[in-house]
Design a protein around this motif. Structure first.
Motif, PDB file in Angstrom:
ATOM      1  N   LEU A 142     -12.540 -39.721   1.010  1.00  0.00           N
ATOM      2  CA  LEU A 142     -12.669 -41.177   0.982  1.00  0.00           C
ATOM      3  C   LEU A 142     -11.496 -41.837   1.702  1.00  0.00           C
ATOM      4  O   LEU A 142     -11.692 -42.760   2.499  1.00  0.00           O
ATOM      5  N   TYR A 143     -10.286 -41.367   1.432  1.00  0.00           N
ATOM      6  CA  TYR A 143      -9.097 -41.891   2.113  1.00  0.00           C
ATOM      7  C   TYR A 143      -9.220 -41.714   3.627  1.00  0.00           C
ATOM      8  O   TYR A 143      -8.867 -42.615   4.394  1.00  0.00           O
ATOM      9  N   PHE A 144      -9.709 -40.555   4.066  1.00  0.00           N
ATOM     10  CA  PHE A 144      -9.847 -40.304   5.498  1.00  0.00           C
ATOM     11  C   PHE A 144     -10.809 -41.302   6.132  1.00  0.00           C
ATOM     12  O   PHE A 144     -10.495 -41.923   7.156  1.00  0.00           O
ATOM     13  N   PHE A 145     -11.977 -41.486   5.527  1.00  0.00           N
ATOM     14  CA  PHE A 145     -12.956 -42.413   6.090  1.00  0.00           C
ATOM     15  C   PHE A 145     -12.477 -43.862   6.018  1.00  0.00           C
ATOM     16  O   PHE A 145     -12.716 -44.644   6.942  1.00  0.00           O
ATOM     17  N   LEU A 146     -11.798 -44.219   4.949  1.00  0.00           N
ATOM     18  CA  LEU A 146     -11.254 -45.569   4.847  1.00  0.00           C
ATOM     19  C   LEU A 146     -10.178 -45.802   5.900  1.00  0.00           C
ATOM     20  O   LEU A 146     -10.096 -46.891   6.494  1.00  0.00           O
ATOM     21  N   PHE A 147      -9.351 -44.775   6.160  1.00  0.00           N
ATOM     22  CA  PHE A 147      -8.335 -44.912   7.201  1.00  0.00           C
ATOM     23  C   PHE A 147      -8.977 -45.137   8.559  1.00  0.00           C
ATOM     24  O   PHE A 147      -8.576 -46.040   9.299  1.00  0.00           O
ATOM     25  N   VAL A 148      -9.963 -44.323   8.899  1.00  0.00           N
ATOM     26  CA  VAL A 148     -10.629 -44.464  10.201  1.00  0.00           C
ATOM     27  C   VAL A 148     -11.245 -45.860  10.316  1.00  0.00           C
ATOM     28  O   VAL A 148     -11.067 -46.552  11.327  1.00  0.00           O
ATOM     29  N   LEU A 149     -11.939 -46.295   9.289  1.00  0.00           N
ATOM     30  CA  LEU A 149     -12.562 -47.615   9.298  1.00  0.00           C
ATOM     31  C   LEU A 149     -11.521 -48.725   9.452  1.00  0.00           C
ATOM     32  O   LEU A 149     -11.676 -49.634  10.279  1.00  0.00           O
ATOM     33  N   LEU A 150     -10.437 -48.641   8.697  1.00  0.00           N
ATOM     34  CA  LEU A 150      -9.415 -49.686   8.730  1.00  0.00           C
ATOM     35  C   LEU A 150      -8.641 -49.701  10.041  1.00  0.00           C
ATOM     36  O   LEU A 150      -8.363 -50.776  10.584  1.00  0.00           O
ATOM     37  N   ILE A 151      -8.283 -48.534  10.567  1.00  0.00           N
ATOM     38  CA  ILE A 151      -7.473 -48.508  11.796  1.00  0.00           C
ATOM     39  C   ILE A 151      -8.306 -48.986  12.987  1.00  0.00           C
ATOM     40  O   ILE A 151      -7.810 -49.724  13.836  1.00  0.00           O
ATOM     41  N   VAL A 152      -9.586 -48.610  13.017  1.00  0.00           N
ATOM     42  CA  VAL A 152     -10.463 -49.097  14.086  1.00  0.00           C
ATOM     43  C   VAL A 152     -10.643 -50.604  13.956  1.00  0.00           C
ATOM     44  O   VAL A 152     -10.555 -51.345  14.955  1.00  0.00           O
ATOM     45  N   THR A 153     -10.864 -51.083  12.751  1.00  0.00           N
ATOM     46  CA  THR A 153     -11.011 -52.521  12.515  1.00  0.00           C
ATOM     47  C   THR A 153      -9.753 -53.272  12.921  1.00  0.00           C
ATOM     48  O   THR A 153      -9.814 -54.319  13.575  1.00  0.00           O
ATOM     49  N   PHE A 154      -8.591 -52.741  12.551  1.00  0.00           N
ATOM     50  CA  PHE A 154      -7.307 -53.366  12.871  1.00  0.00           C
ATOM     51  C   PHE A 154      -7.150 -53.548  14.375  1.00  0.00           C
ATOM     52  O   PHE A 154      -6.844 -54.643  14.861  1.00  0.00           O
ATOM     53  N   PHE A 155      -7.369 -52.473  15.129  1.00  0.00           N
ATOM     54  CA  PHE A 155      -7.171 -52.562  16.571  1.00  0.00           C
ATOM     55  C   PHE A 155      -8.284 -53.352  17.261  1.00  0.00           C
ATOM     56  O   PHE A 155      -8.042 -53.978  18.297  1.00  0.00           O
ATOM     57  N   CYS A 156      -9.476 -53.361  16.703  1.00  0.00           N
ATOM     58  CA  CYS A 156     -10.539 -54.214  17.249  1.00  0.00           C
ATOM     59  C   CYS A 156     -10.185 -55.693  17.074  1.00  0.00           C
ATOM     60  O   CYS A 156     -10.388 -56.496  17.990  1.00  0.00           O
ATOM     61  N   ILE A 157      -9.669 -56.039  15.923  1.00  0.00           N
ATOM     62  CA  ILE A 157      -9.251 -57.426  15.689  1.00  0.00           C
ATOM     63  C   ILE A 157      -8.138 -57.796  16.660  1.00  0.00           C
ATOM     64  O   ILE A 157      -8.159 -58.880  17.257  1.00  0.00           O
ATOM     65  N   LEU A 158      -7.175 -56.905  16.830  1.00  0.00           N
ATOM     66  CA  LEU A 158      -6.081 -57.174  17.767  1.00  0.00           C
ATOM     67  C   LEU A 158      -6.592 -57.344  19.196  1.00  0.00           C
ATOM     68  O   LEU A 158      -6.144 -58.229  19.926  1.00  0.00           O
ATOM     69  N   HIS A 159      -7.505 -56.486  19.587  1.00  0.00           N
ATOM     70  CA  HIS A 159      -7.971 -56.485  20.975  1.00  0.00           C
ATOM     71  C   HIS A 159      -8.982 -57.596  21.266  1.00  0.00           C
ATOM     72  O   HIS A 159      -8.878 -58.270  22.287  1.00  0.00           O
ATOM     73  N   PHE A 160      -9.942 -57.787  20.398  1.00  0.00           N
ATOM     74  CA  PHE A 160     -11.040 -58.704  20.699  1.00  0.00           C
ATOM     75  C   PHE A 160     -10.816 -60.137  20.220  1.00  0.00           C
ATOM     76  O   PHE A 160     -11.312 -61.079  20.816  1.00  0.00           O
ATOM     77  N   PHE A 161     -10.079 -60.298  19.132  1.00  0.00           N
ATOM     78  CA  PHE A 161      -9.929 -61.645  18.578  1.00  0.00           C
ATOM     79  C   PHE A 161      -8.583 -62.278  18.859  1.00  0.00           C
ATOM     80  O   PHE A 161      -8.384 -63.449  18.583  1.00  0.00           O
TER      81      PHE A 161
END
Length: 147
Positions: A93-112
């Motif tokens: 669960l931690y692994f999948f949450l990390f992947v989801l959060l880190i991708v979300t973090f960098f998407c927000i930084l890049h796109f928004f």
């Protein structure tokens, strides 16, 4: 209750040590990790432009901090519940949450860019703080009570 506590002195000591290590990670975060957003979110970040950052260094800084928090959190959960299957499940669960959060973090930084600062703040908060431990402790305690 006190009798049970005295029988588990080792577990209490280890859990206390892990909690203190989590506190130390928080206390020395500015020295231990590359994160220009530490200073950014201390100010009036809703009006300020995003700070300049090195994406790769930021990724490794956030990943390392998440990994440290995860290891200590898993240790706390293990010494509290002594359930290896639960720890295996939580690790995944931690692994999948990390992947989801880190991708979300960098998407927000890049796109928004500077448009979703509050969302960026909260996603980053889940990456750098042991919030999942705070969520998992009562959930697994409740599950133990039900069984």
């Amino acid at each position: 209750m006190l009798n049970k506590l005295l029988q588990n002195k080792t577990a209490v000591f280890v859990i206390t040590t892990f909690v203190l290590l989590l506190v130390l990670i928080r206390m020395f975060e500015k020295q231990l990790f590359y994160d220009p957003f530490l200073f950014y979110f201390e100010g009036d970040y809703m009006k300020l432009p995003l700070p300049k950052f090195d994406g790769l260094q930021l990724f490794f800084g956030l990943s390392f901090r998440f990994l440290l928090n995860t290891i200590l959190s898993l240790g706390i959960l293990y010494f509290l519940f002594k359930d290896k299957q639960m720890i295996a499940f939580v690790s995944i669960l931690y692994f999948f949450l990390f992947v989801l959060l880190i991708v979300t973090f960098f998407c927000i930084l890049h796109f928004f860019k500077n448009q979703e600062n509050l969302l960026l703040f909260y996603v980053r908060r889940f990456l750098i703080q042991p919030l999942f431990l705070i969520l998992f402790l009562p959930a697994f305690y409740y599950q133990k009570l039900k069984n």
